[in-house]
Motif scaffolding. Sequence first.
Motif, PDB file in Angstrom:
ATOM      1  N   GLU A 153      31.634 -94.392  21.914  1.00  0.00           N
ATOM      2  CA  GLU A 153      32.283 -93.118  21.613  1.00  0.00           C
ATOM      3  C   GLU A 153      31.916 -92.639  20.212  1.00  0.00           C
ATOM      4  O   GLU A 153      31.620 -91.473  19.989  1.00  0.00           O
ATOM      5  N   LEU A 154      31.955 -93.559  19.288  1.00  0.00           N
ATOM      6  CA  LEU A 154      31.621 -93.197  17.909  1.00  0.00           C
ATOM      7  C   LEU A 154      30.180 -92.705  17.825  1.00  0.00           C
ATOM      8  O   LEU A 154      29.871 -91.752  17.127  1.00  0.00           O
ATOM      9  N   ARG A 155      29.333 -93.352  18.566  1.00  0.00           N
ATOM     10  CA  ARG A 155      27.933 -92.938  18.556  1.00  0.00           C
ATOM     11  C   ARG A 155      27.829 -91.501  19.083  1.00  0.00           C
ATOM     12  O   ARG A 155      27.105 -90.676  18.543  1.00  0.00           O
ATOM     13  N   GLY A 156      28.601 -91.213  20.108  1.00  0.00           N
ATOM     14  CA  GLY A 156      28.588 -89.865  20.679  1.00  0.00           C
ATOM     15  C   GLY A 156      29.083 -88.816  19.690  1.00  0.00           C
ATOM     16  O   GLY A 156      28.533 -87.725  19.595  1.00  0.00           O
ATOM     17  N   VAL A 157      30.111 -89.155  18.938  1.00  0.00           N
ATOM     18  CA  VAL A 157      30.699 -88.182  18.009  1.00  0.00           C
ATOM     19  C   VAL A 157      29.656 -87.723  16.996  1.00  0.00           C
ATOM     20  O   VAL A 157      29.550 -86.542  16.685  1.00  0.00           O
ATOM     21  N   TRP A 158      28.889 -88.654  16.484  1.00  0.00           N
ATOM     22  CA  TRP A 158      27.931 -88.283  15.436  1.00  0.00           C
ATOM     23  C   TRP A 158      26.490 -88.212  15.930  1.00  0.00           C
ATOM     24  O   TRP A 158      25.588 -88.111  15.150  1.00  0.00           O
ATOM     25  N   HIS A 159      26.295 -88.349  17.235  1.00  0.00           N
ATOM     26  CA  HIS A 159      24.940 -88.447  17.774  1.00  0.00           C
ATOM     27  C   HIS A 159      24.161 -89.477  16.963  1.00  0.00           C
ATOM     28  O   HIS A 159      23.013 -89.236  16.562  1.00  0.00           O
ATOM     29  N   ALA A 160      24.807 -90.578  16.720  1.00  0.00           N
ATOM     30  CA  ALA A 160      24.225 -91.578  15.829  1.00  0.00           C
ATOM     31  C   ALA A 160      23.127 -92.347  16.533  1.00  0.00           C
ATOM     32  O   ALA A 160      23.073 -92.381  17.769  1.00  0.00           O
ATOM     33  N   ARG A 161      22.238 -92.930  15.719  1.00  0.00           N
ATOM     34  CA  ARG A 161      21.187 -93.740  16.311  1.00  0.00           C
ATOM     35  C   ARG A 161      21.811 -94.988  16.917  1.00  0.00           C
ATOM     36  O   ARG A 161      21.497 -95.387  18.016  1.00  0.00           O
ATOM     37  N   ARG A 162      22.694 -95.598  16.174  1.00  0.00           N
ATOM     38  CA  ARG A 162      23.457 -96.696  16.756  1.00  0.00           C
ATOM     39  C   ARG A 162      24.708 -96.907  15.933  1.00  0.00           C
ATOM     40  O   ARG A 162      24.793 -96.431  14.786  1.00  0.00           O
ATOM     41  N   VAL A 163      25.650 -97.622  16.497  1.00  0.00           N
ATOM     42  CA  VAL A 163      26.875 -97.971  15.782  1.00  0.00           C
ATOM     43  C   VAL A 163      27.058 -99.475  15.908  1.00  0.00           C
ATOM     44  O   VAL A 163      26.930-100.034  16.999  1.00  0.00           O
ATOM     45  N   LEU A 164      27.326-100.101  14.773  1.00  0.00           N
ATOM     46  CA  LEU A 164      27.419-101.559  14.709  1.00  0.00           C
ATOM     47  C   LEU A 164      28.818-101.963  14.295  1.00  0.00           C
ATOM     48  O   LEU A 164      29.460-101.284  13.504  1.00  0.00           O
ATOM     49  N   ALA A 165      29.257-103.093  14.831  1.00  0.00           N
ATOM     50  CA  ALA A 165      30.515-103.656  14.345  1.00  0.00           C
ATOM     51  C   ALA A 165      30.289-105.137  14.089  1.00  0.00           C
ATOM     52  O   ALA A 165      29.770-105.853  14.957  1.00  0.00           O
ATOM     53  N   ALA A 166      30.662-105.569  12.902  1.00  0.00           N
ATOM     54  CA  ALA A 166      30.557-106.995  12.574  1.00  0.00           C
ATOM     55  C   ALA A 166      31.970-107.515  12.357  1.00  0.00           C
ATOM     56  O   ALA A 166      32.745-106.925  11.613  1.00  0.00           O
ATOM     57  N   VAL A 167      32.298-108.597  13.062  1.00  0.00           N
ATOM     58  CA  VAL A 167      33.647-109.161  12.938  1.00  0.00           C
ATOM     59  C   VAL A 167      33.546-110.547  12.316  1.00  0.00           C
ATOM     60  O   VAL A 167      32.823-111.417  12.810  1.00  0.00           O
ATOM     61  N   TRP A 168      34.238-110.691  11.187  1.00  0.00           N
ATOM     62  CA  TRP A 168      34.264-111.994  10.542  1.00  0.00           C
ATOM     63  C   TRP A 168      35.515-112.748  11.022  1.00  0.00           C
ATOM     64  O   TRP A 168      36.639-112.399  10.655  1.00  0.00           O
ATOM     65  N   SER A 169      35.323-113.699  11.894  1.00  0.00           N
ATOM     66  CA  SER A 169      36.464-114.553  12.245  1.00  0.00           C
ATOM     67  C   SER A 169      36.371-115.759  11.307  1.00  0.00           C
ATOM     68  O   SER A 169      35.931-115.603  10.174  1.00  0.00           O
ATOM     69  N   ASP A 170      36.700-116.941  11.772  1.00  0.00           N
ATOM     70  CA  ASP A 170      36.652-118.059  10.828  1.00  0.00           C
ATOM     71  C   ASP A 170      35.244-118.615  10.675  1.00  0.00           C
ATOM     72  O   ASP A 170      35.003-119.486   9.868  1.00  0.00           O
ATOM     73  N   ARG A 171      34.330-118.054  11.462  1.00  0.00           N
ATOM     74  CA  ARG A 171      32.972-118.585  11.331  1.00  0.00           C
ATOM     75  C   ARG A 171      32.276-117.969  10.116  1.00  0.00           C
ATOM     76  O   ARG A 171      32.683-116.917   9.612  1.00  0.00           O
ATOM     77  N   ASP A 172      31.190-118.565   9.696  1.00  0.00           N
ATOM     78  CA  ASP A 172      30.446-118.059   8.540  1.00  0.00           C
ATOM     79  C   ASP A 172      29.748-116.758   8.900  1.00  0.00           C
ATOM     80  O   ASP A 172      29.691-115.818   8.119  1.00  0.00           O
ATOM     81  N   GLU A 173      29.196-116.746  10.096  1.00  0.00           N
ATOM     82  CA  GLU A 173      28.369-115.603  10.466  1.00  0.00           C
ATOM     83  C   GLU A 173      29.191-114.659  11.331  1.00  0.00           C
ATOM     84  O   GLU A 173      29.840-115.093  12.272  1.00  0.00           O
ATOM     85  N   PRO A 174      29.170-113.396  11.005  1.00  0.00           N
ATOM     86  CA  PRO A 174      30.007-112.468  11.771  1.00  0.00           C
ATOM     87  C   PRO A 174      29.473-112.284  13.202  1.00  0.00           C
ATOM     88  O   PRO A 174      28.280-112.387  13.436  1.00  0.00           O
ATOM     89  N   ALA A 175      30.392-111.995  14.103  1.00  0.00           N
ATOM     90  CA  ALA A 175      30.004-111.671  15.478  1.00  0.00           C
ATOM     91  C   ALA A 175      29.645-110.186  15.504  1.00  0.00           C
ATOM     92  O   ALA A 175      30.382-109.354  14.994  1.00  0.00           O
ATOM     93  N   LEU A 176      28.507-109.879  16.081  1.00  0.00           N
ATOM     94  CA  LEU A 176      27.981-108.517  16.019  1.00  0.00           C
ATOM     95  C   LEU A 176      28.134-107.838  17.385  1.00  0.00           C
ATOM     96  O   LEU A 176      27.859-108.427  18.416  1.00  0.00           O
TER      97      LEU A 176
END
Lengths: 105, 1392
Positions: B921-944
């Motif tokens: 949806e966010l990509r649609g709003v801005w006609h973006a090339r892509r939209v990314l979300a990185a979630v930092w849980s307890d792991r070192d590397e965020p889930a993408l």
Amino acid sequence: MTSPLSLAASRRIDGRPVLVVTGEIDMSNADAFDAALTRSAADGDRLVVDLGAVGYLDSAGLAVLFAHGARIELIVNPVLAPVVTFSGLPEVVPVHGPAPGADSV
Amino acid sequence: MNGARLSGPVDPPPSRNGRAELMFPGTSEMARRMRGHPWPRTPMGDPSTWPTSLRTACRICLTSRFPMIVWWGPELRFLYNDAYLPLLGSKHPALAKRGDEVWTEIWHTIGPMLESVMASGEATWSEDLLLATNRHGYWEETYWTYSYSPLHDDDGAVRGVFTAVSETTERVIGERRLAVLQDLGAQAGRARTVTEACELVADVLERSGQDVPFAAIYLRHPENGEPVLAATSPRGATVAPRPGGPGDWPVRQVLLAEEPVTMTDVAERFGELPSGGWRTPPTQAMVLPLAGETGGRTVGAIVLAAGAGRVLDEAYESFLSLVARQTAALVNAAVAYQLQQRRAEELTELDRAKTAFFSNISHEFRTPLTLIMGPVQELRGALAGADERVREDLEVVHRNGLRLGKLVNTLLDFSRIEAGRMQARYEPVDLSAATTELASVFRSAVDKAGLAFEVDCPPLPEPVHLDRGMWEKVVLNLLSNALKFTFDGSIRVAAHAEESHAVVTVADTGIGVAKDELPRLFERFHRIESARSRSNEGSGIGLALVRELIGLHGGTITADSVEGEGTTFTIRLPFGREHLPDDALVPAVGTEAVSATAAPFVEEALRWLPGDDTEAPRWAAAETFGGDVTGSPRPAAGEAAPARVLIADDNADMRDYLTRLLGPHYEITVVTDGQAALEAVRAGAPDLLVSDVMMPRLDGLQLVAALRADPRTAGVPVLLLSARAGQEASIEGLDAGADDYLVKPFSAAELLARVRANVELARMRSRHARWRTAIMESLQEAFFVTDETGAVIEINAAFTDILGYGPEGLPYTPLHPWWPHEAEDPQAHRMVAALFAQLVTEGRGSGMLPLTHRDGHRVWVAVTFNDVADPETGLRRMVGTLRDVTAEHYRVQRETALAALSMRVSQADSLRDALSGALEELRGVWHARRVLAAVWSDRDEPALTSTTSGPRWHDLPERLRRALTGLRERPPLSPVADEPGGAGVALEHPDGMLALWVDLGRNRPFTAEDQTLLALLAGHLGQGLHRAHQLDQQRETAVALQRAILGPSHLPGGFAVRYEPATRPLEVGGDWYDIVPLAGDHVGLVVGDCVGHGVQAAAVMGQLRSACRALLLQEAGPAHVLTALDRFAAFVPGALCTTVFCGRLDTVTGRLVYSSAGHLPGILALPGGGVELLSEGRSTPLGVRLGRPRPEAECVLPARSTLMLYTDGLVERRRRPISEGIDRAGSAIQDGRGTAIEDLASHVMSLLEPAAGFNDDVAVLLYRRPAPLEVTFPAESAQLAPVRTALRDWLGRCELSALVTQNVLVSAGEACANAIEHGSGYDAGQSIRLRAVVTADDLRVTVTDTGRWKPPRPEAGRHRGRGIALMRALMDEVVIDRGTAGTTVDMQTRIS
């Protein structure tokens, strides 16, 4: 506990010694079977081992039979026949089918 | 006739004569002929044998005065009456002839009609039918109206036709000829030349070929009178006479004799003329004279050929002579028109020459006059203190110059009136006051002449619309005239009202006018000779001018005079203004002093008087051709600041002169050419530009054009000065766009008046403009005007407010500076470009556009535009408004985006789905090339999570990773748009901090509004994710509960189950299965289906399931269970109509007792192939019929068979019979009967699932007997016998052959012995597991020990060594896996 097995030594009408085996022969009673064969082989004639009433014979029993191969003859029922045949025992021991009227398993 | 004979006359026949008289009555010729006809010898037979109808018809025919015919018999024998004779012509007599022999030439037409009447018995009617007949020895065009009626014999058969006929030839042709004449008459007034007239006639005749197949018009040559061919019809027809023939048309002869000639040798003379549609060309023609106007000679002759279809009889001749007369009339009218036209042209030419003459001489005089009067004026000033004689001489020159100027002005006025160029401005004036004032100017002169001067002008009831300048001339001329011819007595001026008119009289007691001269008094250039007067001066046009001027006012002037007593002029002017042109009306300007025009009149008058040495009146100096202006032009009303006048002239003298003239009243700027003027105007628009026409660089006309072309200067008023005389020059100037035009030489007063008028007009215009501007500026909406190219040429303050661009930058040419930059925001640029294209091409439209404010921020505007034509220039203009809808736009965008986001998040099945949906949806709003979300849980590397597939954290560019990591440090929901081409925001995710990145692609701006929106959406996303998370957890709980409700978590052996709810995401539904272990080896089997889906159905299901289970545990039989459930269901809302299959299975014997409450039949797949349905023991669904015992059925499941119980969701498909689904399910199980039961369950589900998933709850229960054998025992040899017993037992249930049983038994025994060998004696307590599974055609034994591998001790293997060989010999497949944790022996044998 061992598997059920009864061993009865006797003589046939023609006077030849016979060991009549009843029950199942497996690893648990193979030694007893061996001992009975040893005991029964007294004179020069081949001992007739009648397995017509044996319902189960595994490789331990076959090993005992091979050990006494030179001085015994076998009577087997159809249930045991495939095992005996696959083992190659008939090459060293005369094997006969069941006597007429004998119980089959 | 057979019929006639058969019927026969019954009465005795009368005597022959009497009989014939009765049959053919009357004295007519035809009656006589019929009576005498030898009938019996004809096929018609003796009349006495005729049927009644024929006899009756004959009688009617003979006694009628209308032409009638009887056609009789198969040959249509022809009987007719006297009235028909003329129609028959020379064919008579034809009595009783065959029809086709009488009317051979038209038989092709009438024959079939007659036959059709004979055949069908139906009458026909034909009206004005054209038949070409040959009855007078020539082919003739004839018209007929007739009816054919059937004649029956006495038996009713059609035997003949009765015809009443009338010939309409004369009427039809008469009407047609009349139409030709009318057509000719209709051409009157259309032809402007004689040739045209002839062609019109030819056109008409060409349309009338039947009557006039050929025509030729000859006209006399205007000079020698010889005939000349003017037109032919048809056009281009040849008219050359045949060589050796009798000759040409006798045109000359006709012209000479002025008598028509009829010709019958046309074919001999000319061969084949056009036939006009007839079979043969014309043979006859008339040549007729074309008479001239009354008394004039013939103008020509016309040849008119007669059509071959008619004989040229008297009627035809009179028709042709009427054609000739019409032609003559048309030709004469054209001649007259041409004559008239020529006269009018001559008059116009005369008029034009005269006007040109006037115009020319006046201009020719004015130029030298300027050159005389200018210097004279200079001299008067310079020599003020000079010698008296010199000054007197100068005055003489000056006064005469004035006189000449007045004369020239009068002539010029005249020529203006002639040319219709006199531009009057009528204002409401108090006529009495104005006239009194004018009269007072003359008072001194009248006094000086010793005459009494009476002025009697009382106020009038209403004002009169006057052009003050013209009225001055009227009054001054009349007074001057009176003074000139009056030597004693008085001059009287009076005014009064008379109904709708104001009447002004100027009366004198002078010499008067002779009666015969009176009519010509107002004639131009007419002077009354030898009249005594004070002066011989005079052009003779003064009174003529007066009359013209009064005429312009809609008034009249008359003169009454008695010779020797005096003359009275009476002027009548209408009140009101309806008689005046609207565009010449102006509001009252107010009282005005007598203008400079008066001076020359009075000066001149004074000159006539003796002892004239008086000073000219002070104001007389106002009329000058140069020099100081002492008379002050009235300053424009209410104007404090002087108007600014720009003067452009390359002549220094003229510049100085103009400056001196205008300097006292206006703020003057002077430039020397057009270019400089243009620049000056652009620098600051003056109130008026006074420009010469002829100038270097840019001439006056070009200057005007340049000014008008530029919207900023188009409104500057321009007064052109030119030495070029004549109307054309001025039109050229006015065409170019000048407001006014003044021809040199001009009087100072004229210049001042024009300048004043134009300045006032300009001020008025600018008042309009200011008013318009004020309205525009007061508009809330931005307003703009563009030219046809789309360049913005006018804007208001709101426009500047919205876009930041002010009027100082006008014009704004496309691409306008507020367009979004194409490279930065191509989409916005495209939107603007599209609407702009519409603006330029279509001129009207509206839309919402993203524009860029001058300071760079994005503005959304709603724009509407329309095209209009500029009322002044006629140019196309687009007028539009803009409204700032930025806030609205973003609000809508926000709401839309929020709604879409919320929807996506709420529809998600899981937290994961929610997040990825939101990113889309966010990509649609801005006609973006892509939209990314990185979630930092307890792991070192965020889930993408990304809208593009699967990038991993380490795949991301370093900069992006840094940006995302950086976002974690920021407070949540505060967007960052530092990085070019992207923006990010952090928010809380249930698993930890989430960094969101919108990748916009290259160089896309991310505005403050975008940031707000991002923050808003991120906030909503955060909430949505938490909700989704909660839902996830709830769902997990629900699923756990569901599973708990559904059935035993540990199934007894041999069973497999599947459950698929229709309602997602909750995995609950109304279907269930249950497997209830009962006493002994019995198991209760239940599959049920409650009505409906979802939680409610699940609740019902839970209760039914528990009740059912409880009943089974009480050892109730299936029928009993279901009967009890019937009662139970009655108390559970929603439980009615639940279907249940309930069975009690003996797992040892395979005996199944079952009962079905309306449930689908169980499917049993037999081991040897084939399927059975458990379709007995069926009754109604639960609760439908209470208290009724339910049936029970019994069957035995063979060993290795597979049973499947299921709910309808598995097998039901829309628009397919359910039996089809059951068959499919049966095949699936049958095909899978060799597959392990658990695998089979998965297999069946996937095989039967529709492409779109199950749309109903599905519960499936599978059972195969015997259940797999599982034995675990200690690794002791003593265990071998009991294990063997158990195995033998199980194998017995598998119903295998003795051989297979023994083989399996021995092989399993060997494996177990091996396992015991491995395990026993070393580690006590080791156990061995044996598992045996059977399918329809396959048996598998697995023996697993957990003992650690040790090399076998020799003594232990005393009796062993052949075990493995034996296993391999007895089983089809043996796999021994010796691992570190133990050994597994897997053996398999086929059993079918």
